[in-house]
Design an enzyme around this catalytic site. Sequence first.
Site, PDB file in Angstrom:
ATOM      1  N   ARG A  76      20.253  69.692   0.892  1.00  0.00           N
ATOM      2  CA  ARG A  76      21.059  70.640   0.107  1.00  0.00           C
ATOM      3  C   ARG A  76      22.174  69.900  -0.605  1.00  0.00           C
ATOM      4  NH1 ARG A  76      23.080  74.828   4.459  1.00  0.00           N
ATOM      5  NH2 ARG A  76      22.941  76.491   2.941  1.00  0.00           N
ATOM      6  N   ALA A  79      22.608  82.690  -0.658  1.00  0.00           N
ATOM      7  CA  ALA A  79      22.172  83.812  -1.492  1.00  0.00           C
ATOM      8  C   ALA A  79      22.321  85.097  -0.694  1.00  0.00           C
ATOM      9  CB  ALA A  79      20.716  83.617  -1.901  1.00  0.00           C
TER      10      ALA A  79
END
Length: 458
Positions: A231, A82
Amino acid sequence: MSSQQDTNVTNLPDRTASSTTNGTTGTTNGTTEQNPRISLALVGGGIAGLCTAVSIIKHSPQIDLTIYESCASFREIGAGVAIQPNAKKALALIDPVLRTAFDKISTNSLWPSKQEYWFDIRVGIDVEGKKAGDLVHSPKCPDGQVAVHRAKFLDELVKLVPEGICQFNKRVTEITEERGEDGDFKMHLKFKDGTEAVHDGIVGCDGVKSKVRGFVAPECEPTFTGKYCYRGVIPMHQAIEVLGEEKAMNNNIYMGKHGHVSSLPIEGGKYISVTFFGNRPSWPYTDWILPTDHLAMLADLTSKNWSPFILNLIPLTSHNTIYALFDQLDNPLPTYAHNHALVIGDAAHGGTPFQGSGAGMAIEDAYVLGEILKCVTARKDLRKAFLAFNQVRKERTQAQVRTGRESGHFWAGDDGEVGFGDWEIMRGYMDTRMRWIWDVDLEWAVRVGRVFMGVDEA
Ligand SMILES: Cc1cc2nc3c(=O)[nH]c(=O)nc-3n(C[C@H](O)[C@H](O)[C@H](O)COP(=O)(O)OP(=O)(O)OC[C@H]3O[C@@H](n4cnc5c(N)ncnc54)[C@H](O)[C@@H]3O)c2cc1C
């Protein structure tokens, strides 16, 4: 070493002063007869190293640059990253071409109606008064948070770095300094392959397990934070089947008990990048990233009461790994600079990913360092430049480490002061906790750095 170097700048420049210019004088390649070329090594070619390289190549022709990367090629592991508004701004300041390239590969929430929000924040478990999946709040993010596939981002950076600047399979194993008769420092590097190199200065961009940090600030090793994560990347059509369109196609955080989950669309919405965070008391392994599998993940996350729609994402993830999260909070560096050596990015201020801002801080570092290096016209200026960088970057980046840890506790419902049910207080926190990261004047930091170097007057 640290206390002397950490001198304060007392006279700060006017915030309205014009932006920086190249501080170099002399020939078009930035050198003069009195001031020969400056050889600088960047140790590590991750986001910090490559963004710094792009800036130096563009703005500092007086510097001969070499990147030493321990891997056989530039590579980023993991999925999406991000990028917050402050880091997007820094990319544009480094080079508008870089920002344009970045914009083409980055993805915000897919629904236009969601793009002014940071995340939709939901509960991922049933709690009193709310069912798993219910919306708690949507904090605004005026300039838009985006996510990018790490490897794609690196590809764009590499395009702006001329071939031949980077040497691969060069793991730095030892760093020493030598002071010549002229008073200038020389930095000696030894590599795992038995070769050696000498440079006027080195910048450690070698990540959270940095070797250069051991030279600049010995005994400042990162410690385990009590947090870990899994993840993964999931094709969008599969994510929609499990989450539904609204949740799959937009940025979401799911709060749980002692953990949280984040999901962001990446690659224009082809995939979602999903991260499952949790707590554990210790990390007894040498490696910080280990392979795992769906069964182990399911056993772990089921025991934490996650709702079925969260658990159903797990079998859709591939290349499963577990990451131990370490940071510098318990052992902060007293300084990022020592003579002609500097550390930036995770090497200086490795933190937890709970604010999605570690890479962003590395990009900011690259911009500020690139601007300060413009003012370096002689080898001896490197020391002052590195001290100036330390002066303007240490406080902010160490605050990111501290608030990152706090955020991890907040999103996991472990805050201690505010918990599930305190919805109004929580919404207030959500609205404000990222503001100081987003609202930064990086050009101001550069101006202070230039004053510190003596290039500009206060
Ligand atoms: C799970 C997780 C999720 C994250 N999510 C986000 C996010 O969403 N947003 C965000 O902004 N940040 C995020 N971060 C943080 C972000 O990944 C890091 O802050 C960022 O990658 C740091 O970049 P860097 O270049 O400083 O270090 P690295 O990316 O670690 O790069 C270091 C480079 O140096 C090389 N190297 C290492 N040692 C040597 C040596 N001795 N000699 C030569 N080369 C060497 C390595 O091979 C590597 O290429 C996350 C981190 C984690 C763990």
